[in-house]
Design an enzyme around this catalytic site. Sequence first.
Site, PDB file in Angstrom:
ATOM      1  N   GLY A  42       0.748  -1.249  -0.094  1.00 45.72           N
ATOM      2  CA  GLY A  42      -0.007  -0.115  -0.152  1.00 45.72           C
ATOM      3  C   GLY A  42       0.848   1.253  -0.016  1.00 45.72           C
ATOM      4  O   GLY A  42       1.825   1.369  -0.455  1.00 45.72           O
ATOM      5  N   ILE A  97       2.176   3.111   2.381  1.00 51.60           N
ATOM      6  CA  ILE A  97       3.566   3.019   3.393  1.00 51.60           C
ATOM      7  C   ILE A  97       4.484   2.211   2.714  1.00 51.60           C
ATOM      8  O   ILE A  97       5.682   2.555   2.573  1.00 51.60           O
ATOM      9  CB  ILE A  97       3.084   2.681   4.671  1.00 51.60           C
ATOM     10  N   CYS A 149       2.469   7.457  12.455  1.00 52.45           N
ATOM     11  CA  CYS A 149       3.012   8.521  11.941  1.00 52.45           C
ATOM     12  C   CYS A 149       2.952   9.791  12.892  1.00 52.45           C
ATOM     13  O   CYS A 149       3.877  10.806  13.089  1.00 52.45           O
ATOM     14  CB  CYS A 149       2.470   9.005  10.614  1.00 52.45           C
ATOM     15  N   GLY A 152      -5.153   0.661   5.169  1.00 52.95           N
ATOM     16  CA  GLY A 152      -4.785   0.154   6.452  1.00 52.95           C
ATOM     17  C   GLY A 152      -4.574   1.368   7.678  1.00 52.95           C
ATOM     18  O   GLY A 152      -5.245   0.843   8.579  1.00 52.95           O
ATOM     19  N   THR A 153      -4.366   2.438   7.074  1.00 51.42           N
ATOM     20  CA  THR A 153      -4.644   3.592   8.262  1.00 51.42           C
ATOM     21  C   THR A 153      -5.863   3.686   8.610  1.00 51.42           C
ATOM     22  O   THR A 153      -6.218   3.845   9.839  1.00 51.42           O
ATOM     23  CB  THR A 153      -4.065   4.678   7.494  1.00 51.42           C
ATOM     24  N   ALA A 205      -8.208   1.325   8.704  1.00 51.10           N
ATOM     25  CA  ALA A 205      -8.710   0.365   9.812  1.00 51.10           C
ATOM     26  C   ALA A 205      -8.023   0.463  10.976  1.00 51.10           C
ATOM     27  O   ALA A 205      -8.437  -0.338  11.846  1.00 51.10           O
ATOM     28  CB  ALA A 205      -8.246  -0.944   9.080  1.00 51.10           C
TER      29      ALA A 205
END
EC number: 1.2.1.10
Length: 315
Positions: A12, A14, A129, A164-165, A167
């Site tokens: 993804g 990142i 982050c 992903g972030t 979730a």
Amino acid sequence: MSTTKVAVIGSGNIGTDLVIKLEQVAKNVEIAVLVGIDPASDGLARARRLGISTVDTGVQGLIEHPEFDDIEIIFDSTSAKAHLTNAEALRPYGKHLIDLTPAAIGPYVVPAVNLDQHLGAPDVNMVTCGGQATIPIVAAISKVTDVHYAEIVASIASKSAGPGTRANIDEFTETTAKAIEEVGGAAHGKAIIVLNPADPPLIMRDTVLALVSNPDQDAIRQSITDMVATVAAYVPGYRLKQDVQFTELGGADTVATLTGGADIGSPVWKVSVFLEVEGAAHYLPAYAGNLDIMTSAALQVAEKLAERTALEIAR
């Protein structure tokens, strides 16, 4: 010095940004494999165009890859839940894992604060982050005076936040808050993330609010300035947005709900620090400073691990 081979799990935002950094700026490490689960993902396609070996069958495909035995460091940029599974699958093979999810199986690492403390751990966690951007500031204040409470707000462009972030929002706040205390040194910590829908997207902005007693304002300013320079050495787009602000709040009773009612002395002051992080635009545009600070921090850990391994071999 020969380079250390690494793999990246997660294709993804990142993971792809990390792959490009490994290709363009890494010194002691080299990307061997990018691992994903979607054969059509943009990250895997970009890696293939760069001549990097790819796997689209997840961590099991990595284990079966012909270069797996030569890989010493594995970055996981999937999700907190997926990292638990990946770490379990990889545990028998003795690889160094650098976890870019909020799973936090291993100790928290923020390079500007504690890079050398946990290099022997099999699985280190890069917090989030927002944590990478703000915990150095909390730690800088903690060097000068006790931080009774620290609250951070991380605002990132919605377009920079992949599935992903999104979730992992709950895990983001929980992991960051714990790391504010454990790494930053605050007695109590809180974290908030904002996905900013503005279009055109705005760069990452972070606010750090810390409660202290009788602060030496000049010493705190200098400590923060020094810390910003330390972080900017590996994240060039990291900077103070404006001067550090100090606000007197009054007696300890005015903030008792934040400090657990502890006797922290009076008067209590609020230290306000405003940051922005401009990305290097290795993958997404410069507004995605949240990607840049996370992947740059992870790369710092990998470089240090590779240096340590080389020294051990040389002995």
